[in-house]
Design a protein around this motif. Structure first.
Motif, short mmCIF file in Angstrom:
data_model
loop_
_atom_site.label_atom_id
_atom_site.label_comp_id
_atom_site.label_asym_id
_atom_site.label_seq_id
_atom_site.Cartn_x
_atom_site.Cartn_y
_atom_site.Cartn_z
N UNK A 174 0.79 -1.13 0.07
CA UNK A 174 0.18 -0.13 -0.09
C UNK A 174 0.98 1.17 0.06
N UNK A 175 1.95 1.36 0.78
CA UNK A 175 2.76 2.40 0.80
C UNK A 175 3.20 2.86 -0.57
N UNK A 176 4.07 1.89 -1.05
CA UNK A 176 4.70 2.14 -2.49
C UNK A 176 3.56 2.54 -3.62
N UNK A 177 2.50 1.88 -3.54
CA UNK A 177 1.53 2.17 -4.51
C UNK A 177 0.84 3.57 -4.40
N UNK A 178 0.59 3.74 -3.00
CA UNK A 178 -0.13 5.00 -2.61
C UNK A 178 0.80 6.23 -2.95
N UNK A 179 2.10 6.04 -3.04
CA UNK A 179 2.87 7.42 -3.47
C UNK A 179 2.61 7.62 -4.88
N UNK A 180 2.37 6.72 -5.54
CA UNK A 180 2.12 7.23 -6.92
C UNK A 180 0.55 7.71 -7.21
N UNK A 183 -5.51 5.48 -7.58
CA UNK A 183 -5.93 4.61 -8.43
C UNK A 183 -4.84 3.51 -8.79
N UNK A 184 -3.71 3.97 -8.55
CA UNK A 184 -2.64 3.12 -8.78
C UNK A 184 -2.65 1.99 -7.57
N UNK A 185 -2.80 2.39 -6.61
CA UNK A 185 -3.17 1.58 -5.20
C UNK A 185 -4.26 0.62 -5.42
N UNK A 186 -5.40 1.00 -5.95
CA UNK A 186 -6.50 0.27 -6.10
C UNK A 186 -6.32 -0.80 -7.09
N UNK A 187 -5.68 -0.43 -8.07
CA UNK A 187 -5.69 -1.44 -9.25
C UNK A 187 -4.41 -2.21 -8.82
N UNK A 188 -3.38 -1.90 -8.18
CA UNK A 188 -2.39 -2.79 -7.79
C UNK A 188 -2.92 -4.06 -6.86
N UNK A 189 -3.47 -3.60 -5.86
CA UNK A 189 -4.19 -4.38 -4.92
C UNK A 189 -5.38 -5.31 -5.52
N UNK A 190 -6.01 -4.74 -6.61
CA UNK A 190 -6.94 -5.75 -6.89
C UNK A 190 -6.30 -6.64 -7.82
N UNK A 191 -5.53 -6.16 -8.79
CA UNK A 191 -4.65 -7.26 -9.52
C UNK A 191 -4.27 -8.13 -8.85
N UNK A 192 -3.44 -8.10 -7.78
CA UNK A 192 -2.90 -8.93 -6.96
C UNK A 192 -3.61 -9.93 -6.37
N UNK A 226 1.01 -7.85 -8.27
CA UNK A 226 0.17 -7.02 -8.48
C UNK A 226 0.60 -5.64 -8.51
N UNK A 227 1.46 -5.41 -7.38
CA UNK A 227 2.12 -4.24 -7.14
C UNK A 227 3.03 -3.56 -8.22
N UNK A 228 3.63 -4.63 -8.78
CA UNK A 228 4.49 -4.47 -9.94
C UNK A 228 3.68 -3.73 -11.01
#
Length: 243
Positions: A174-180, A183-192, A226-228
């Protein structure tokens, strides 16, 4: 040569060098207390010692290739950006965690917690030094939200195969995705979650066996992939979805 290409080449080189150190990192992880046989999931073999995992032939070069590719993608997607200060060192760490979880169904606290604390310190320092206050606040909020989300899943669905190591790792994700972006955090978590959950659900439906939904799976690799995906393509996908 464009700055984006330079960033991709430099990060790929640094990621590859870090990947060569994965066996040394795995070998230094302290062994957890053994799980009694009666508490193991059905058909689950005894845990493979970390020293044995680290000694597998060719582990260093393979991890170097994977780390170089992942870090290069990150450099290509972000260009010269402050976030590479934590993303590049985290890449071989993520590779080691994915490798460990795949073979042991464990995400060692001795790796996840220090990596998370170090990344929080870097994010805070960069956010304050560069006046990126919005990105800093968003990263910390995403850390808390994603962590609570995974904690709730772990608490209310104890038979779903998720371990507390996944909950710990979710804070870093969540930390590394949220910095961007949000929407990036939501999609990264969902994809994972989709990467592991959807195939598992399909298999359970096809085989008509609900017990497969309670089987312990290595969720860490899916979270990290998912994070990547979120970091590399999340901004573009979020823009297409939400404008």
């Amino acid at each position: 040569m464009s700055s984006t290409l330079v960033a991709a080449l430099v990060t790929a080189l640094l990621g590859g060098l870090g990947g060569l150190l994965v066996p040394a990192l795995v070998a230094r992880i302290p062994e957890p207390a053994p799980v009694p046989e009666e508490e193991r999931h059905e058909g689950e073999p005894p845990k493979v010692p970390y020293a044995d995992l680290a000694a597998r032939p060719g582990l260093g070069p393979r991890c170097a290739v994977v780390s170089a590719l992942a870090a290069g993608l990150l450099g290509w997607s972000t260009g010269p950006d402050w976030s590479l200060l934590w993303l590049v060192p985290l890449t071989p760490v993520a590779v080691s965690l994915a490798f460990i979880d795949w073979h042991t169904r464990l995400l060692p606290k001795a790796v996840v917690v220090p990596a998370t604390l170090a990344t929080v310190a870097l994010v805070v320092a960069v956010g304050l030094a560069t006046d990126e206050r919005a990105s800093l606040v968003r990263a910390l909020v995403a850390l808390a939200v994603v962590f609570v989300f995974y904690w709730l899943l772990w608490w209310f669905l104890p038979g779903a195969g998720m371990g507390y190591g996944d909950v710990r790792l979710s804070a870093l994700v969540g930390l590394v995705l949220g910095w961007v972006s949000g929407g990036t955090a939501l999609l990264g978590v969902w994809f994972g979650m989709a990467l592991l959950g959807v195939p598992g659900l399909v298999v359970a439906i096809v085989r008509r066996d609900r017990s497969l939904m309670r089987t312990a799976y290595p969720f860490g690799p899916a979270m990290l992939v998912g994070a990547l995906v979120g970091l590399v393509w999340g901004t573009a996908l979020a823009g297409r979805i939400w404008g």
